[in-house]
Design a protein around this motif. Structure first.
Motif, short mmCIF file in Angstrom:
data_model
loop_
_atom_site.label_atom_id
_atom_site.label_comp_id
_atom_site.label_asym_id
_atom_site.label_seq_id
_atom_site.Cartn_x
_atom_site.Cartn_y
_atom_site.Cartn_z
N ARG A 13 -4.21 -49.25 2.72
CA ARG A 13 -4.80 -50.58 2.77
C ARG A 13 -5.52 -50.76 4.11
O ARG A 13 -4.88 -50.83 5.15
CB ARG A 13 -3.73 -51.67 2.59
CG ARG A 13 -3.12 -51.72 1.20
CD ARG A 13 -4.12 -52.23 0.18
NE ARG A 13 -3.56 -52.31 -1.16
CZ ARG A 13 -3.67 -51.36 -2.09
NH1 ARG A 13 -4.31 -50.23 -1.80
NH2 ARG A 13 -3.15 -51.53 -3.29
N LEU A 15 -8.41 -53.52 7.63
CA LEU A 15 -8.19 -54.92 7.29
C LEU A 15 -9.40 -55.75 7.69
O LEU A 15 -9.91 -55.62 8.80
CB LEU A 15 -6.95 -55.44 8.02
CG LEU A 15 -6.55 -56.88 7.69
CD1 LEU A 15 -6.04 -56.98 6.26
CD2 LEU A 15 -5.50 -57.39 8.68
N ASP A 29 -10.42 -59.23 2.93
CA ASP A 29 -9.06 -58.98 2.44
C ASP A 29 -8.20 -60.23 2.58
O ASP A 29 -7.38 -60.54 1.70
CB ASP A 29 -8.40 -57.84 3.22
CG ASP A 29 -9.14 -56.52 3.08
OD1 ASP A 29 -9.63 -56.23 1.98
OD2 ASP A 29 -9.22 -55.78 4.08
N MET A 30 -8.36 -60.92 3.70
CA MET A 30 -7.53 -62.08 3.97
C MET A 30 -7.85 -63.23 3.01
O MET A 30 -6.96 -63.87 2.45
CB MET A 30 -7.73 -62.53 5.42
CG MET A 30 -7.42 -61.45 6.44
SD MET A 30 -5.70 -60.97 6.39
CE MET A 30 -4.95 -62.47 6.97
N HIS A 44 -4.50 -66.15 11.65
CA HIS A 44 -4.71 -65.08 10.68
C HIS A 44 -6.20 -64.88 10.40
O HIS A 44 -6.60 -63.82 9.91
CB HIS A 44 -4.00 -65.41 9.36
CG HIS A 44 -2.51 -65.37 9.46
ND1 HIS A 44 -1.81 -64.18 9.54
CD2 HIS A 44 -1.59 -66.36 9.49
CE1 HIS A 44 -0.51 -64.46 9.60
NE2 HIS A 44 -0.35 -65.76 9.58
N TYR A 79 -4.85 -61.37 12.34
CA TYR A 79 -3.90 -60.42 11.76
C TYR A 79 -3.54 -60.81 10.33
O TYR A 79 -3.83 -61.93 9.88
CB TYR A 79 -2.63 -60.36 12.63
CG TYR A 79 -2.02 -61.72 12.92
CD1 TYR A 79 -0.94 -62.21 12.20
CD2 TYR A 79 -2.55 -62.53 13.93
CE1 TYR A 79 -0.39 -63.45 12.46
CE2 TYR A 79 -2.02 -63.78 14.20
CZ TYR A 79 -0.93 -64.23 13.46
OH TYR A 79 -0.41 -65.48 13.71
N ASP A 80 -2.90 -59.90 9.61
CA ASP A 80 -2.61 -60.12 8.19
C ASP A 80 -1.47 -61.11 7.97
O ASP A 80 -0.79 -61.53 8.91
CB ASP A 80 -2.31 -58.78 7.49
CG ASP A 80 -0.97 -58.17 7.91
OD1 ASP A 80 -0.33 -58.66 8.86
OD2 ASP A 80 -0.56 -57.18 7.27
N TYR A 81 -1.28 -61.49 6.71
CA TYR A 81 -0.15 -62.32 6.31
C TYR A 81 1.03 -61.43 5.95
O TYR A 81 0.85 -60.40 5.27
CB TYR A 81 -0.51 -63.18 5.10
CG TYR A 81 -1.52 -64.26 5.39
CD1 TYR A 81 -1.14 -65.44 6.01
CD2 TYR A 81 -2.86 -64.09 5.05
CE1 TYR A 81 -2.06 -66.44 6.28
CE2 TYR A 81 -3.79 -65.09 5.32
CZ TYR A 81 -3.39 -66.25 5.94
OH TYR A 81 -4.31 -67.24 6.21
N GLN A 95 1.48 -60.67 2.33
CA GLN A 95 0.43 -59.75 1.91
C GLN A 95 0.89 -58.31 2.07
O GLN A 95 0.77 -57.48 1.17
CB GLN A 95 -0.81 -60.03 2.77
CG GLN A 95 -2.07 -59.28 2.43
CD GLN A 95 -3.20 -59.70 3.38
OE1 GLN A 95 -2.96 -60.16 4.50
NE2 GLN A 95 -4.43 -59.56 2.92
N ARG A 96 1.47 -58.01 3.24
CA ARG A 96 1.93 -56.64 3.49
C ARG A 96 3.13 -56.29 2.61
O ARG A 96 3.25 -55.16 2.14
CB ARG A 96 2.28 -56.47 4.97
CG ARG A 96 2.02 -55.04 5.46
CD ARG A 96 2.36 -54.83 6.93
NE ARG A 96 2.00 -55.94 7.80
CZ ARG A 96 2.33 -55.98 9.09
NH1 ARG A 96 3.05 -54.99 9.62
NH2 ARG A 96 1.98 -57.02 9.84
N ASN A 100 -0.63 -56.33 12.32
CA ASN A 100 -1.67 -55.57 11.64
C ASN A 100 -2.95 -56.37 11.80
O ASN A 100 -3.21 -57.32 11.05
CB ASN A 100 -1.30 -55.39 10.16
CG ASN A 100 -2.39 -54.71 9.37
OD1 ASN A 100 -3.12 -53.88 9.88
ND2 ASN A 100 -2.48 -55.06 8.08
N TYR A 125 -7.21 -57.15 12.36
CA TYR A 125 -8.43 -56.75 11.67
C TYR A 125 -8.90 -55.39 12.20
O TYR A 125 -8.93 -55.16 13.41
CB TYR A 125 -9.53 -57.77 11.91
CG TYR A 125 -9.37 -59.08 11.17
CD1 TYR A 125 -8.17 -59.43 10.55
CD2 TYR A 125 -10.42 -59.99 11.10
CE1 TYR A 125 -8.02 -60.63 9.88
CE2 TYR A 125 -10.28 -61.20 10.43
CZ TYR A 125 -9.08 -61.51 9.82
OH TYR A 125 -8.94 -62.71 9.16
#
Length: 410
Positions: free
Chosen positions: A228, A231, A235-236, A280, A295-297, A300-301, A330, A332
């Motif tokens: 994945r 990022l 994606d977000m 995010h 960064y990711d949620y 999500q991960r 994680n 971008y």
């Protein structure tokens, strides 16, 4: 990207408290056992909402999205991705106690009982389990908050039970500790590296109808890697759409008036209202809380890790447990390589089970999310019945309020 002056204005605008005080912790602990109001986003599992969810996590498994394919499966229709319950509510998200103290989703420990089917309602209740104080290299002092969420369908049948937890950090301490100061805001790839990533993404395959039997599975077997990344903002936003999370204008304003410590007027938006979790999506707000960039949620991960397991196990298996800890950010541009292996194999109450060690590691080789999973596999033994769900199997022997597993944030 915000200028230095804009960054200072954002830092000054974000709700801030002087520290995590004993009084604030005591108030949070007083909530142990209390029932919390859950989020109320997508409340029914339509075919469209289920498809939207797997689109939002990049899952191409046909059992979750292709009606014609799924009609020939033992289910007779598509089924919900195990983590599709995030459409209704994110267990463990920062939203109670310690006002003005920044928080991060830190992990979920799921136990699944039934499949989510098209037409099901998604209901849930949640209660506070525990509040723990720890030391952290990220912000000196942190507080970990635990909740238990139970998801049910319209027949009051339990779909899943999950312990969720988040970590709370004082923003100023997070900035001053500078734990992530040496990590670049964006990783730069060569064209060749991006081409290799694309080819690996396009090569992702689900096992599907090729049944994986318990007898044919061995300790040490490796799981095919799922990738994945890198990022991106796309994606977000896809994940937000997939989980139905949105509010704007008057709806947002009324929410902010009810919970003022969770919102602020962002100078980058000309003073428009934004949620403190907008880090995010915005580098500037992420930097204000000590993170290198947006960064990711966490959910999500966790959902990506669910895909890692469901790709491996095939249509005829049932994911019973999925535990994921989000240990590192994680940001971008980062790429997550999701990996796993079989570490255990046993029979429990007549059900053939395998235990998996799973983890996500980024392009720098850092493990960002360790985890475990337990899968019920079909058996070649005709005396062992095949199953469509895990409702008959109770893995837990103690109530979730007892023996909360230790969480050791880096």
């Amino acid at each position: 990207m915000a200028t230095k002056d804009e960054q200072q204005r954002i830092t000054e605008t974000l709700p801030e408290v002087e520290g995590i005080t004993p009084e604030a912790i005591a108030k949070a602990k007083a909530m142990i056992g209390a029932r919390l109001r859950t989020e109320n986003f997508i409340r029914d599992a339509s075919v469209g909402s289920m498809l939207n969810f797997v689109n939002g996590i990049g899952d191409s498994n046909p059992i979750f999205r292709d009606q014609e394919y799924a009609s020939y499966s033992k289910y007779g229709s598509i089924i919900g991705h195990p983590c599709a319950l995030y459409m209704r509510h994110w267990s463990g998200r920062t939203r109670w106690g310690l006002p003005g103290v920044h928080g991060f989703f830190a992990g979920n420990d799921w136990e699944f009982f039934r499949l989510l089917r098209p037409g099901d309602d998604i209901n849930c209740i949640e209660r506070v389990l525990d509040v723990q104080e720890r030391k952290s290299r990220y912000s000196a002092t942190l507080v970990i908050q635990f909740v238990e969420t139970i998801y049910t369908n319209q027949r009051d049948e339990i779909l899943a039970r999950v312990v969720g937890w988040c970590t709370r950090h004082q923003r100023r301490a997070s900035r001053e500790q500078r734990k992530y100061a040496d990590i670049p805001k964006r990783h730069e790839y060569t064209p060749e590296e991006l081409e290799a990533i694309d080819q690996q993404v396009l090569g992702e395959k689900a096992r599907g109808g090729n049944t994986r039997y318990w007898e044919d599975t061995n300790i040490g077997d490796e799981i095919d890697t799922v990738l994945r990344g890198p990022l991106s903002l796309q994606d977000m936003t896809a994940f937000l759409v997939g989980t139905g999370r949105s509010s704007a204008h008057g709806v947002l304003l009324r929410e902010a008036l009810r919970h003022p410590d969770h919102f602020f007027r962002n100078p980058e938006s000309g003073g428009g209202l934004e949620y403190t979790g907008i880090g995010h999506l915005r580098d500037s707000v992420a930097e204000a809380v000590g993170v290198p960039g947006a960064y990711d949620y966490g959910p999500q991960r966790v959902s990506w890790m669910g895909t890692l397991v469901t790709n491996w196990m095939g249509d005829d298996a049932f994911l019973k447990r999925l535990r994921v800890e989000c240990r590192r950010f994680n940001v971008y541009g980062d790429t997550q390589y999701l990996k796993g292996k079989v570490v255990g194999k046993h029979i429990h109450e007549g059900s053939p089970l395998v235990d998996l060690e799973i983890w996500a590691e980024n392009q720098r080789g850092e493990v960002t999310a360790p985890g475990q999973a337990t899968v019920m596999l079909p058996s070649r033994d005709p005396r062992v019945p095949w199953f469509t769900d895990g409702s008959s199997l109770q893995l837990r022997t103690t109530p979730r309020s007892e023996g909360i597993p230790p969480i050791l944030p880096e």
